[in-house]
Structures are given as C-alpha cells and as structure tokens.
Design a protein around this motif. Structure first.
Motif, PDB file in Angstrom:
ATOM      1  N   THR A 185       0.871  -1.164   0.000  1.00  8.35           N
ATOM      2  CA  THR A 185       0.000   0.000   0.000  1.00  8.35           C
ATOM      3  C   THR A 185       0.910   1.217   0.000  1.00  8.35           C
ATOM      4  O   THR A 185       1.982   1.201   0.610  1.00  8.35           O
ATOM      5  CB  THR A 185      -0.924   0.045   1.232  1.00  8.35           C
ATOM      6  N   GLU A 186       0.495   2.241  -0.698  1.00  6.16           N
ATOM      7  CA  GLU A 186       1.337   3.426  -0.788  1.00  6.16           C
ATOM      8  C   GLU A 186       0.471   4.654  -0.980  1.00  6.16           C
ATOM      9  O   GLU A 186      -0.605   4.580  -1.573  1.00  6.16           O
ATOM     10  CB  GLU A 186       2.313   3.287  -1.957  1.00  6.16           C
ATOM     11  N   THR A 205      -2.218  -0.910 -14.758  1.00  9.08           N
ATOM     12  CA  THR A 205      -1.168  -1.278 -13.798  1.00  9.08           C
ATOM     13  C   THR A 205      -1.517  -2.462 -12.913  1.00  9.08           C
ATOM     14  O   THR A 205      -0.635  -3.036 -12.295  1.00  9.08           O
ATOM     15  CB  THR A 205      -0.860  -0.090 -12.866  1.00  9.08           C
ATOM     16  N   ALA A 229      -2.956  -2.054 -10.187  1.00 10.09           N
ATOM     17  CA  ALA A 229      -3.081  -1.447  -8.859  1.00 10.09           C
ATOM     18  C   ALA A 229      -4.437  -0.758  -8.741  1.00 10.09           C
ATOM     19  O   ALA A 229      -4.993  -0.295  -9.733  1.00 10.09           O
ATOM     20  CB  ALA A 229      -1.951  -0.439  -8.635  1.00 10.09           C
ATOM     21  N   ALA A 278      -3.086   3.706  -2.713  1.00  5.43           N
ATOM     22  CA  ALA A 278      -3.042   2.676  -3.755  1.00  5.43           C
ATOM     23  C   ALA A 278      -2.633   1.339  -3.163  1.00  5.43           C
ATOM     24  O   ALA A 278      -1.812   1.280  -2.247  1.00  5.43           O
ATOM     25  CB  ALA A 278      -2.068   3.087  -4.850  1.00  5.43           C
ATOM     26  N   VAL A 279      -3.195   0.268  -3.719  1.00  8.48           N
ATOM     27  CA  VAL A 279      -2.872  -1.093  -3.303  1.00  8.48           C
ATOM     28  C   VAL A 279      -2.584  -1.908  -4.551  1.00  8.48           C
ATOM     29  O   VAL A 279      -3.307  -1.817  -5.546  1.00  8.48           O
ATOM     30  CB  VAL A 279      -4.048  -1.734  -2.529  1.00  8.48           C
ATOM     31  N   GLY A 280      -1.509  -2.684  -4.497  1.00 13.34           N
ATOM     32  CA  GLY A 280      -1.167  -3.554  -5.617  1.00 13.34           C
ATOM     33  C   GLY A 280       0.204  -4.155  -5.415  1.00 13.34           C
ATOM     34  O   GLY A 280       0.769  -4.080  -4.319  1.00 13.34           O
ATOM     35  N   ARG A 307       4.298  -4.239  -6.010  1.00 16.40           N
ATOM     36  CA  ARG A 307       5.284  -3.148  -6.022  1.00 16.40           C
ATOM     37  C   ARG A 307       5.368  -2.553  -7.419  1.00 16.40           C
ATOM     38  O   ARG A 307       5.361  -1.338  -7.598  1.00 16.40           O
ATOM     39  CB  ARG A 307       6.645  -3.690  -5.553  1.00 16.40           C
ATOM     40  N   VAL A 352       2.075  -0.518  -8.278  1.00 18.26           N
ATOM     41  CA  VAL A 352       1.972   0.753  -7.553  1.00 18.26           C
ATOM     42  C   VAL A 352       3.010   1.740  -8.084  1.00 18.26           C
ATOM     43  O   VAL A 352       2.716   2.929  -8.261  1.00 18.26           O
ATOM     44  CB  VAL A 352       2.108   0.539  -6.037  1.00 18.26           C
ATOM     45  N   ASP A 353       4.209   1.261  -8.408  1.00 20.14           N
ATOM     46  CA  ASP A 353       5.225   2.146  -9.003  1.00 20.14           C
ATOM     47  C   ASP A 353       4.760   2.667 -10.360  1.00 20.14           C
ATOM     48  O   ASP A 353       4.940   3.841 -10.687  1.00 20.14           O
ATOM     49  CB  ASP A 353       6.558   1.421  -9.175  1.00 20.14           C
ATOM     50  N   LEU A 374       1.641   3.026 -11.328  1.00 20.33           N
ATOM     51  CA  LEU A 374       0.562   3.978 -11.059  1.00 20.33           C
ATOM     52  C   LEU A 374       1.139   5.329 -10.649  1.00 20.33           C
ATOM     53  O   LEU A 374       0.691   6.377 -11.126  1.00 20.33           O
ATOM     54  CB  LEU A 374      -0.386   3.456  -9.984  1.00 20.33           C
TER      55      LEU A 374
END
Length: 156
Positions: free
Chosen positions: A83-84, A108, A110, A139-141, A143, A146-147, A149
């Motif tokens: 998550t980020e 993506t 994500a 965001a959740v997905g 690595r 998410v990068d 995205l």
C-alpha cells in the motif's frame, strides 16, 4: 524539503529526500522488500557517504519509531502486496480529472482504494470521482503496479 522518486529497473525504487536544512538521504526499496538508507554530503550530493541495509521488518520497525501512527492499514508482510500514498502534484496531468481517466487498474493492476483530501477522506472512489491538486491517493497492488501507477499520476 523535497522528495524525488526514481524507478530503478530490475532493482526497485529510489526515494531521495532533502531536509529543510539541506541534508540529503535516499531510501532504495528493492523489489524483494529489502531497503537501504543512504546518507550524502551537502558538498557532494552524488556520493553516498554511508548506507544502512534494512530487512523489511527492520524498515517497518524504524518507520514506527519515526511515526508511531500506522503507515499501512493493511498488514502485507510475506505477501506480494503493498500500500502506498501517491500525491497528485501540480505537474500531474490528473489534477481536476476523473479517476476513470487514469485507467489505473487496467494499465497497472493497482487499485486506488481511497483519496485523502485536506479535511476529508473518500474511501472506495468510483470512476467519476474528480481529483484535485494536493489529493493523496491510497493505492494497493504489487510493487511494480503501484510504481507504475505513481509514474502515471506524476505524468511519466
């Protein structure tokens, strides 16, 4: 104070941080969860003076010492899920546009699970949710997802 994110193909992501006092450090997040904190001289911002390798659980423990509020609402230890928080900055092409315009999940994998605004939170925003400059996306997905995205939101 500023933070810059750089994708490191085949390695992970580097986050460069400069304090108000002009001190520079970087955190490299490897795809396998390892992290390295690098410290730099103000006289030579390209040469790492020293670095500290951290395993995933060590990085989490350090983060909780710095800010005891939970960084993630979801525990992702041991699974390929992150998550980020991704901010919509002034250079983002998505300020004022709809979430659906990003095609985030399709492009993506994500998901944007919430949008945080100065005084409010918007959980589970739909495709018709309109972003604003300064919004923070949760965001959740994977690595990589998410990068990707974050790069899309930044305009990359």
């Amino acid at each position: 104070m500023g933070t810059r994110r750089t994708s490191l193909p085949g390695v992970g992501t580097r986050y460069d941080f400069t304090t108000h006092a002009g001190q520079h450090l970087s955190v490299v997040v490897h795809h396998d969860g390892r992290r390295f904190i690098g410290f730099y001289s103000a006289d030579d911002p390209d040469t790492c003076q020293s670095s500290v390798p951290l395993e995933r659980e060590e990085a989490t423990a350090l983060a909780h010492l710095i800010d005891p509020a939970p960084l993630d609402a979801v525990r992702t230890d041991g699974i390929d899920l992150v998550t980020e928080h991704i901010q919509i900055g002034s250079r983002s092409p998505y300020g004022g546009r709809l979430l659906g315009d990003t095609q985030a999940r399709t492009r993506t994998g994500a998901s944007i699970v919430a949008v945080l605004r100065r005084t409010s939170a918007h959980p589970s925003p739909g495709p018709d949710f309109r972003f604003a400059i300064g919004d923070t996306l949760v965001a959740v997905g994977t690595r990589e997802g998410v990068d990707a995205l974050a790069a899309i939101i930044a305009g990359g």
